[in-house]
Design a protein around this motif. Sequence first.
Motif, PDB file in Angstrom:
ATOM      1  N   PRO A   1       0.809  -1.229   0.000  1.00  0.00           N
ATOM      2  CA  PRO A   1       0.000   0.000   0.000  1.00  0.00           C
ATOM      3  C   PRO A   1       0.844   1.283   0.000  1.00  0.00           C
ATOM      4  CG  PRO A   1      -0.955  -1.580   1.513  1.00  0.00           C
ATOM      5  CD  PRO A   1       0.376  -2.141   1.072  1.00  0.00           C
ATOM      6  N   ALA A   2       1.958   1.284   0.687  1.00  0.00           N
ATOM      7  CA  ALA A   2       2.832   2.468   0.686  1.00  0.00           C
ATOM      8  C   ALA A   2       3.419   2.683  -0.701  1.00  0.00           C
ATOM      9  CB  ALA A   2       3.949   2.307   1.713  1.00  0.00           C
ATOM     10  N   ARG A   3       3.863   1.613  -1.317  1.00  0.00           N
ATOM     11  CA  ARG A   3       4.456   1.725  -2.648  1.00  0.00           C
ATOM     12  C   ARG A   3       3.421   2.159  -3.684  1.00  0.00           C
ATOM     13  NH1 ARG A   3       6.297  -3.915  -3.085  1.00  0.00           N
ATOM     14  NH2 ARG A   3       6.819  -3.405  -5.224  1.00  0.00           N
ATOM     15  N   VAL A   4       2.213   1.627  -3.572  1.00  0.00           N
ATOM     16  CA  VAL A   4       1.139   2.025  -4.492  1.00  0.00           C
ATOM     17  C   VAL A   4       0.808   3.496  -4.296  1.00  0.00           C
ATOM     18  CG1 VAL A   4      -1.312   1.715  -5.016  1.00  0.00           C
ATOM     19  CG2 VAL A   4       0.178  -0.286  -4.785  1.00  0.00           C
ATOM     20  N   MET A   5       0.711   3.931  -3.040  1.00  0.00           N
ATOM     21  CA  MET A   5       0.374   5.331  -2.757  1.00  0.00           C
ATOM     22  C   MET A   5       1.453   6.260  -3.306  1.00  0.00           C
ATOM     23  SD  MET A   5      -2.044   7.130  -1.000  1.00  0.00           S
ATOM     24  CE  MET A   5      -2.584   6.356   0.495  1.00  0.00           C
ATOM     25  N   LEU A   6       2.721   5.921  -3.127  1.00  0.00           N
ATOM     26  CA  LEU A   6       3.812   6.724  -3.681  1.00  0.00           C
ATOM     27  C   LEU A   6       3.727   6.736  -5.210  1.00  0.00           C
ATOM     28  CD1 LEU A   6       6.404   8.394  -3.426  1.00  0.00           C
ATOM     29  CD2 LEU A   6       7.676   6.226  -3.222  1.00  0.00           C
ATOM     30  N   GLY A   7       3.456   5.580  -5.798  1.00  0.00           N
ATOM     31  CA  GLY A   7       3.330   5.501  -7.252  1.00  0.00           C
ATOM     32  C   GLY A   7       2.163   6.306  -7.790  1.00  0.00           C
ATOM     33  N   VAL A   8       1.034   6.258  -7.110  1.00  0.00           N
ATOM     34  CA  VAL A   8      -0.127   7.055  -7.533  1.00  0.00           C
ATOM     35  C   VAL A   8       0.199   8.541  -7.412  1.00  0.00           C
ATOM     36  CG1 VAL A   8      -2.527   7.672  -6.967  1.00  0.00           C
ATOM     37  CG2 VAL A   8      -1.840   5.260  -7.060  1.00  0.00           C
ATOM     38  N   GLY A   9       0.904   8.912  -6.332  1.00  0.00           N
ATOM     39  CA  GLY A   9       1.341  10.306  -6.197  1.00  0.00           C
ATOM     40  C   GLY A   9       2.245  10.725  -7.348  1.00  0.00           C
ATOM     41  N   GLY A  10       3.120   9.826  -7.772  1.00  0.00           N
ATOM     42  CA  GLY A  10       3.984  10.113  -8.919  1.00  0.00           C
ATOM     43  C   GLY A  10       3.195  10.241 -10.213  1.00  0.00           C
ATOM     44  N   ALA A  11       2.257   9.321 -10.435  1.00  0.00           N
ATOM     45  CA  ALA A  11       1.430   9.388 -11.648  1.00  0.00           C
ATOM     46  C   ALA A  11       0.597  10.665 -11.662  1.00  0.00           C
ATOM     47  CB  ALA A  11       0.527   8.157 -11.735  1.00  0.00           C
ATOM     48  N   ALA A  12       0.069  11.044 -10.516  1.00  0.00           N
ATOM     49  CA  ALA A  12      -0.722  12.275 -10.438  1.00  0.00           C
ATOM     50  C   ALA A  12       0.158  13.498 -10.703  1.00  0.00           C
ATOM     51  CB  ALA A  12      -1.403  12.384  -9.078  1.00  0.00           C
ATOM     52  N   THR A  13       1.416  13.448 -10.290  1.00  0.00           N
ATOM     53  CA  THR A  13       2.342  14.551 -10.567  1.00  0.00           C
ATOM     54  C   THR A  13       2.587  14.673 -12.070  1.00  0.00           C
ATOM     55  OG1 THR A  13       3.366  14.266  -8.391  1.00  0.00           O
ATOM     56  CG2 THR A  13       4.611  15.513 -10.024  1.00  0.00           C
TER      57      THR A  13
END
Length: 191
Positions: free
Chosen positions: A78-90
């Motif tokens: 979940p932490a890795r997914v959240m960081l990845g989603v934050g990156g995709a949103a950026t």
Amino acid sequence: MPLPRYTLWSSALAPVLLIGGWTLAAALQRGGFDSLHETISALAARDADQRWVMTLALAGVGVCHLVTARGLRPLALPARVMLGVGGAATVLVAAFPMPAGGTSAPHQSAATIAFACLALWPALWRQAGSEPVRPPARVMIPAALVLAALVLVFTVALGTGVLVGIAERMAAGAQAVWPLATVLMLRRSAR
């Protein structure tokens, strides 16, 4: 579990791109730029001078977060997914620039998702029932609280129109640096 070497490079490049991008883009604005009051998005807006600088910087930061998230295998999914989603949103923040005047719903939505995910991912770092993983809770939970508090300060600044630029830079800068801090802690504990 050892970290891939690329996580060090991607996590180190993110703050360099973000801070270097907003510094260079602000310097290229012909009429000057007030970093205390104007947002990072204004540097990539459709009417900004040399907007490509901040656009590429934001897209690069997003890609760095995606790459780092992929390599942070010692952390919970979940932490890795959240960081990845934050990156995709950026990346989407870069893809949907602010118009020459007014607002942009896609830009605001992407920025909101990015800020939320990049503030909260450290709180999800540990896998339930697993062996203790470094970094410890005494580091990751306060980090998530500080990142969330900085986003809250930015949100208040947006609502009041007071020192929006500096509040955003503090939140975004901290969010860009924290993946690097996490990678460094994990590399140190692996030795």
